[in-house]
Design an enzyme around this catalytic site. Structure first.
Site, PDB file in Angstrom:
ATOM      1  N   LYS A  60     -24.867  -3.337  70.231  1.00 58.96           N
ATOM      2  CA  LYS A  60     -25.816  -4.426  70.464  1.00 58.96           C
ATOM      3  C   LYS A  60     -25.740  -4.829  71.927  1.00 58.96           C
ATOM      4  CE  LYS A  60     -26.412  -9.436  69.645  1.00 58.96           C
ATOM      5  NZ  LYS A  60     -26.081 -10.628  68.827  1.00 58.96           N
ATOM      6  N   ASP A 110     -28.726 -14.125  75.267  1.00 61.80           N
ATOM      7  CA  ASP A 110     -29.245 -14.613  73.985  1.00 61.80           C
ATOM      8  C   ASP A 110     -29.422 -16.127  74.046  1.00 61.80           C
ATOM      9  OD1 ASP A 110     -29.950 -15.097  71.378  1.00 61.80           O
ATOM     10  OD2 ASP A 110     -27.961 -14.666  70.528  1.00 61.80           O
ATOM     11  N   LYS A 145     -30.881 -22.003  71.139  1.00 55.83           N
ATOM     12  CA  LYS A 145     -29.500 -22.458  70.977  1.00 55.83           C
ATOM     13  C   LYS A 145     -29.309 -23.782  71.722  1.00 55.83           C
ATOM     14  CE  LYS A 145     -27.177 -17.947  70.659  1.00 55.83           C
ATOM     15  NZ  LYS A 145     -26.600 -18.125  69.317  1.00 55.83           N
ATOM     16  N   ASP A 196     -23.417 -11.358  75.256  1.00 54.46           N
ATOM     17  CA  ASP A 196     -23.931 -10.921  73.953  1.00 54.46           C
ATOM     18  C   ASP A 196     -24.314  -9.426  73.973  1.00 54.46           C
ATOM     19  OD1 ASP A 196     -24.360 -11.563  71.308  1.00 54.46           O
ATOM     20  OD2 ASP A 196     -26.449 -12.154  71.619  1.00 54.46           O
ATOM     21  N   ASP A 235     -32.910 -16.432  66.438  1.00 54.95           N
ATOM     22  CA  ASP A 235     -31.549 -16.319  66.962  1.00 54.95           C
ATOM     23  C   ASP A 235     -30.727 -15.278  66.194  1.00 54.95           C
ATOM     24  OD1 ASP A 235     -29.443 -16.839  68.614  1.00 54.95           O
ATOM     25  OD2 ASP A 235     -28.875 -18.747  67.668  1.00 54.95           O
ATOM     26  N   GLU A 246     -31.032 -12.174  66.185  1.00 49.04           N
ATOM     27  CA  GLU A 246     -31.751 -11.090  66.868  1.00 49.04           C
ATOM     28  C   GLU A 246     -30.963  -9.789  66.952  1.00 49.04           C
ATOM     29  OE1 GLU A 246     -29.881 -13.161  68.405  1.00 49.04           O
ATOM     30  OE2 GLU A 246     -28.787 -11.825  69.734  1.00 49.04           O
ATOM     31  N   ARG A 303     -29.244  -8.155  64.802  1.00 51.46           N
ATOM     32  CA  ARG A 303     -29.474  -7.258  63.669  1.00 51.46           C
ATOM     33  C   ARG A 303     -30.832  -6.572  63.784  1.00 51.46           C
ATOM     34  NH1 ARG A 303     -28.532 -12.215  59.649  1.00 51.46           N
ATOM     35  NH2 ARG A 303     -27.221 -12.728  61.434  1.00 51.46           N
TER      36      ARG A 303
HETATM   37  N1  BES Z   1     -25.023 -13.676  69.591  1.00 52.73           N
HETATM   38  C1  BES Z   1     -24.970 -14.539  68.470  1.00 52.73           C
HETATM   39  C2  BES Z   1     -23.609 -14.554  67.786  1.00 52.73           C
HETATM   40  C3  BES Z   1     -22.478 -15.129  68.594  1.00 52.73           C
HETATM   41  C4  BES Z   1     -22.144 -16.457  68.478  1.00 52.73           C
HETATM   42  C5  BES Z   1     -21.728 -14.324  69.410  1.00 52.73           C
HETATM   43  C6  BES Z   1     -21.083 -16.965  69.196  1.00 52.73           C
HETATM   44  C7  BES Z   1     -20.668 -14.836  70.131  1.00 52.73           C
HETATM   45  C8  BES Z   1     -20.349 -16.168  70.022  1.00 52.73           C
HETATM   46  C9  BES Z   1     -26.017 -14.109  67.449  1.00 52.73           C
HETATM   47  O1  BES Z   1     -27.156 -13.537  67.968  1.00 52.73           O
HETATM   48  C10 BES Z   1     -26.439 -15.338  66.720  1.00 52.73           C
HETATM   49  O2  BES Z   1     -27.002 -16.187  67.344  1.00 52.73           O
HETATM   50  N2  BES Z   1     -26.165 -15.400  65.432  1.00 52.73           N
HETATM   51  C11 BES Z   1     -26.491 -16.530  64.645  1.00 52.73           C
HETATM   52  C12 BES Z   1     -27.031 -16.018  63.336  1.00 52.73           C
HETATM   53  C13 BES Z   1     -27.679 -17.090  62.486  1.00 52.73           C
HETATM   54  C14 BES Z   1     -28.937 -17.573  63.131  1.00 52.73           C
HETATM   55  C15 BES Z   1     -27.949 -16.501  61.125  1.00 52.73           C
HETATM   56  C16 BES Z   1     -25.223 -17.341  64.440  1.00 52.73           C
HETATM   57  O3  BES Z   1     -24.145 -16.754  64.333  1.00 52.73           O
HETATM   58  O4  BES Z   1     -25.328 -18.565  64.428  1.00 52.73           O
HETATM   59 ZN    ZN Z   2     -26.958 -12.593  69.772  1.00 51.56          ZN
HETATM   60 MN    MN Z   3     -28.623 -14.964  68.489  1.00 52.34          MN
END
Ligand code: BES
Ligand code: ZN
Ligand code: MN
Length: 501
Positions: free
Chosen positions: A264, A269, A276, A287, A346, A348, A350
């Site tokens: 990824k 992000d 966010k 990210d 967010d 994204e 996946r």
């Molecule tokens: N890049 C983030 C995950 C992340 C969070 C990585 C903190 C490193 C530190 C990912 O894209 C994300 O935002 N995931 C969301 C998913 C949710 C919207 C289902 C998350 O983990 O909140």
């Molecule tokens: Zn992300």
């Molecule tokens: Mn995200």
């Protein structure tokens, strides 16, 4: 920093490091120095807390009777308990302490270990490896200041051991892996205004010098391939998306099925329209950590000329809110024809991996496929910063990765996958939705179930490295910042599961 391997003989001028074992048992050289200095070492030990435990450290400055500038006593504990990781940590500790002390050169006399020649060589090579890993700094954006007391002083480390030629040879491979780790750390540390998808792809091209074939897919190419999931994420950014395919053909049999690694690479992000919160958002520059690990791993494998065929595929995008950004509720079509309702922009990573995974297994028919991603915040809630999350549709693959992680000291912990979790990403109006219907429960597993829809029949593992790609604290061989997590583990996986080493 330079490394040298020599036979055992006392150095002049430089700092001298000598092991001390459990209950302050001195190594042969330590005994010799103690005699030459009229017992300076044993007197120093008596007036300190030093017990000869792993990590114990004591400096004796400019003792009379020897020509060295300082003698450093390093605790190694019980000889029978020593692992290669302990030797790496020793190297790392020496670098950190000697840089703080302003030393320029050190010789470590690695004797008294009661190891056979091979083990002795390995121990010496791993001390140098740990020292090298600990010496990493990311300071290209710092202006030079000559009088900076924080500049590292240590220029040279010499490892004196029984059969130094073997150690030198063992270190050559390890150094190639460290170079891969450093590339990952560099990529992860870069800010997003410098490392956007096209810039990242350019960095990958540098691997051609090592014999890696690098192919870059631009947006038009990806559109023709039908990668609607990946392209939807990038559409709100002025930076164009890219996919990079890296190939290392090292197997004796040219048509050997490849091992595929997929990463990824969200260069930043913001969350997109599902924006966010501001505090900590700067962390989302890393990210792209999964893509960073895949790229560093390719460098490590090519650098040590691994006897395997490997494919590295990274999906590079920037997730931005914009007039053209995708909206919550939009439905995109992935390369395999699956329609996805994007309920949260967010989630994204996946979407990017959906197309990268499908493309990889479809085009290369790999023997196994392993993806790495900073995929979910939920994995940090589950496992903190000690282990990455491991998910797999194949027990042997999961076991092999777990064992490799143990071997090099990079932890992974397997989490379950099952139909009930997969049911949570069924959409009422499309084939899939990109977040679970069960609220925040099992967030990391639900994400893994989503990825599983795009791996076909291939033996596959997913490693969620959101808690591991970046560190806020120093550890012996990993300075704070980008960690390079995963390069060493997956190099070890390739060695043990595919090269029979
Ligand atoms: N890049 C983030 C995950 C992340 C969070 C990585 C903190 C490193 C530190 C990912 O894209 C994300 O935002 N995931 C969301 C998913 C949710 C919207 C289902 C998350 O983990 O909140
Ligand atoms: Zn992300
Ligand atoms: Mn995200």
């Amino acid at each position: 920093m330079k490394f040298a391997f020599t036979e055992l003989s006392l150095p002049k001028r430089s700092s001298l490091a000598v092991p001390v074992f459990a209950d302050n048992e001195l190594s042969p050289t330590a005994k010799e120095v103690n005699d030459l200095t009229g017992g300076a070492l044993t007197r120093a030990l008596e007036t300190s807390r030093f017990k000869g435990k792993k990590g114990d450290y004591l400096e004796v400055l400019a003792p009379t009777g020897v020509e060295v500038s300082r003698v450093i006593l390093v605790g190694l504990g019980k000889i029978a308990d020593l692992t290669l990781t302990d030797f790496e940590n020793l190297g790392g500790t020496l670098v950190k302490r000697l840089n703080a002390a302003g030393a320029r050169a050190v010789t470590l006399m690695l004797d008294g270990l009661e190891l056979d020649d091979t083990k002795d060589n390995e121990a010496a090579a791993h001390v140098a490896y740990g020292a090298k890993l600990a010496s990493y700094r990311f300071e290209k954006y710092k202006s030079d200041s000559e009088d900076d007391d924080n500049q590292p002083s240590l220029q040279r480390m010499t490892l004196a051991c029984q059969a130094s030629a073997g150690a030198r040879k063992a270190f050559a491979d390890l150094e190639a892996i460290a170079d891969g780790v450093f590339l990952t750390r560099d990529l992860v540390s870069e800010p997003a205004n410098k490392l956007f998808p096209e810039a990242f792809a350019d960095r990958c091209k540098e691997l051609t010098d090592l014999g890696v074939e690098v192919e870059i897919l631009d947006e038009e190419k990806m559109r023709r391939l039908g990668m609607g999931a990946l392209l939807g994420v990038g559409q709100g950014s002025v930076r164009e998306s890219r996919m990079v395919v890296m190939k290392w053909n090292g197997a004796k049999k040219e048509d050997q099925k490849p091992i595929a690694f997929v990463g990824k690479g969200v260069c930043f992000d913001t969350g997109g329209i599902s924006l966010k919160p501001a505090p900590g958002m700067e962390e989302m520059k890393w990210d792209m950590g999964g893509a960073g690990t895949v790229t560093g791993l390719m460098k490590a494998l090519a650098g040590r000329k691994a006897k395997v065929n490997v494919i590295g595929v990274i999906g590079l995008v920037e997730n931005m809110p914009d007039g053209n950004a995708q909206r919550p509720g939009d439905i995109v079509t992935a390369m395999n024809g699956t329609t996805i309702e994007v309920l949260n922009t967010d989630a994204e990573g996946r979407l990017v991996l959906a197309d990268a995974l499908w493309y990889t297994q479809d085009r290369f028919k790999p023997e196994v496929m392993i993806d790495l991603a900073t995929l979910t915040g939920a994995i940090i809630i589950s496992l903190g910063h000690e282990n990455a999350g491991l998910f797999a549709n194949d027990d042997k693959l999961a076991d092999d990765i777990f064992a490799a992680g143990k071997e090099v000291g990079e932890g992974v912990w397997r989490l379950p996958m099952q139909k009930e979790y997969a049911d949570m990403i069924k959409s009422p109006i499309a084939d899939l939705q990109n977040i679970g219907s069960g609220g925040r429960g099992a967030g990391s597993i639900v994400a893994a179930e989503f990825l599983k829809k795009f791996v076909g029949e291939t033996a596959w593992a997913h490693i969620d490295i959101a808690g591991m790609a970046w560190s806020k604290k120093d550890s012996p061989t990993v300075p704070k910042g980008g960690t390079g997590y995963g390069v060493r583990m997956l190099d070890q996986y390739v060695r043990s599961a595919h090269e029979g080493k």
